[in-house]
Every structure is written in C-alpha cells, then in structure tokens.
Scaffold this motif. Structure first.
Motif, PDB file in Angstrom:
ATOM      1  N   GLU A  89       1.030  -0.710 -10.446  1.00 48.28           N
ATOM      2  CA  GLU A  89       0.541  -0.282 -10.084  1.00 48.28           C
ATOM      3  C   GLU A  89      -1.610  -0.643  -9.705  1.00 48.28           C
ATOM      4  OE1 GLU A  89       0.936   4.180  -9.993  1.00 48.28           O
ATOM      5  OE2 GLU A  89       1.355   3.631 -12.089  1.00 48.28           O
TER       6      GLU A  89
ATOM      7  N   GLU B 182       5.646   0.217   3.826  1.00 53.28           N
ATOM      8  CA  GLU B 182       4.507   1.522   5.054  1.00 53.28           C
ATOM      9  C   GLU B 182       4.439   2.192   5.650  1.00 53.28           C
ATOM     10  OE1 GLU B 182       1.151  -2.115   5.030  1.00 53.28           O
ATOM     11  OE2 GLU B 182       0.720  -3.010   2.508  1.00 53.28           O
TER      12      GLU B 182
ATOM     13  N   ARG C 234       1.794  -4.039  -6.852  1.00 55.68           N
ATOM     14  CA  ARG C 234       1.710  -4.971  -6.937  1.00 55.68           C
ATOM     15  C   ARG C 234       3.346  -5.034  -7.476  1.00 55.68           C
ATOM     16  NH1 ARG C 234      -1.892  -7.172  -9.685  1.00 55.68           N
ATOM     17  NH2 ARG C 234      -3.268  -7.967  -8.101  1.00 55.68           N
TER      18      ARG C 234
ATOM     19  N   SER D  29      -5.686  -0.735  -7.273  1.00 56.88           N
ATOM     20  CA  SER D  29      -6.020   0.141  -6.418  1.00 56.88           C
ATOM     21  C   SER D  29      -5.679   0.194  -5.386  1.00 56.88           C
ATOM     22  CB  SER D  29      -7.339  -0.932  -6.890  1.00 56.88           C
ATOM     23  OG  SER D  29      -8.338  -0.105  -6.296  1.00 56.88           O
ATOM     24  N   GLY D  30      -5.303   0.700  -4.548  1.00 51.73           N
ATOM     25  CA  GLY D  30      -4.252   1.012  -3.352  1.00 51.73           C
ATOM     26  C   GLY D  30      -2.955   0.506  -3.343  1.00 51.73           C
ATOM     27  N   GLY D  31      -2.320   0.722  -4.337  1.00 52.36           N
ATOM     28  CA  GLY D  31      -0.770   0.285  -4.716  1.00 52.36           C
ATOM     29  C   GLY D  31       0.455   0.154  -5.498  1.00 52.36           C
TER      30      GLY D  31
ATOM     31  N   ARG E 152       6.777  -4.845   2.716  1.00 51.83           N
ATOM     32  CA  ARG E 152       5.637  -4.510   2.828  1.00 51.83           C
ATOM     33  C   ARG E 152       5.393  -3.811   4.123  1.00 51.83           C
ATOM     34  NH1 ARG E 152       1.306  -8.585   3.357  1.00 51.83           N
ATOM     35  NH2 ARG E 152       2.393  -8.332   5.398  1.00 51.83           N
TER      36      ARG E 152
ATOM     37  N   ARG F 130       0.624  -0.909   0.030  1.00 52.90           N
ATOM     38  CA  ARG F 130       0.098  -0.189  -0.217  1.00 52.90           C
ATOM     39  C   ARG F 130       0.460   1.670   0.045  1.00 52.90           C
ATOM     40  NH1 ARG F 130      -2.447  -2.904   4.257  1.00 52.90           N
ATOM     41  NH2 ARG F 130      -1.607  -1.371   5.892  1.00 52.90           N
TER      42      ARG F 130
END
Length: 152
Positions: free
Chosen positions: A99, A145, A105, A101-103, A141, A12
C-alpha cells in the motif's frame, strides 16, 4: 545462468481490490491481453495449479503450460513457478503488493533460465519479458482502475 527481471506499477485502487483481481486466476483472460484461457487444475488452501493458454503468436503457434501459485495474503506476496517448463529450464515469479499513497504498488520479480535447446536465449527472453511485463502491468492497472474504488 539465471536471468532476472523486476517490474512494478502503482494501481490507484485499494490493496483488497488489487489482490482479489490479480489473484483471480480463472479470470486472467479478462485481465491480461496475452491469455486466451486459464484452467484451474487443482486448488488446495492458498495453492492453485493451473494451465494458461496464450493467444496464437505471429506464426500461429499456441503456447500453453502448467504453473503453480502460492498466495500469502498476510505477507502480501505470491510465489509462482512453472510446472511444465517448456523452453525454460525454470521460471520462478514473485509478486509483491504494497500500500502506497494513492493506491497499491504491484511488483513482479522473475528469475528464469532458458534450456540450451530453446529457440531463444536468456538475453532475448529477458528483453521480451521486460517489454511485455510493462504492457501487461499497464493493462492490469487500467482495467482495475476502471472498476472504481468499490470494484464494481
């Protein structure tokens, strides 16, 4: 024979932050839990050759090797290979970033084979890489984050 692993995680955080942090090889010991040192040996454009050193294993062995990475930010991919292969006949890794949704990959695809004289076989190493990739990706991650969107 070649063994193959694929692992991915969504972080994220924006692509730029994920790209910068995960391609800052000098600081990998702060990002990954398995590396005690990362030494840059040569840099030319988007190619970097470096030595990674791991923390001692349960038996006190310290593993180290030289790898080379080529980053293509426009394509959002990095290809890497071991130069000093150690127990591997070869080790090739492809990192991709997308890119979502939300971040962002982040995906790792590894193709490798163990040398016949290696202390473990392809199946053992595949299981080890699968297990460790999940641990390291979750750690990456969490660390990225924790920086927040601005990458403090």
């Amino acid at each position: 024979m070649t063994a193959h692993t694929e692992n991915e995680i969504v972080i994220r955080a924006p692509f730029d932050l994920v790209w910068e942090r995960t391609n800052d090889v000098e600081h990998w010991p702060e990002l990954f839990s398995e590396y005690s040192a990362a030494e840059i040996l040569e840099r030319e454009g988007d190619r970097v050759r470096f030595r990674l050193t791991m923390h001692p294993d349960r038996d006190g062995n310290v593993w180290s090797w030289v790898s080379e990475r080529r980053a293509d930010r426009a394509a959002r991919t990095v290809t890497a290979r071991r130069i000093e292969t150690g127990p591997f006949a070869h080790m090739d890794i492809r990192w991709t970033y997308e890119e979502v949704s939300g971040g962002t990959r982040m995906r790792w695809v590894q193709d490798f084979a163990m040398k016949p004289e290696a202390p473990v076989d392809d199946a053992w190493m595949r299981a080890n890489i699968e297990r460790n990739s999940k641990v390291q990706m979750a750690l990456i991650r969490d660390r990225i984050e924790a920086l927040g969107p601005a990458g403090r």
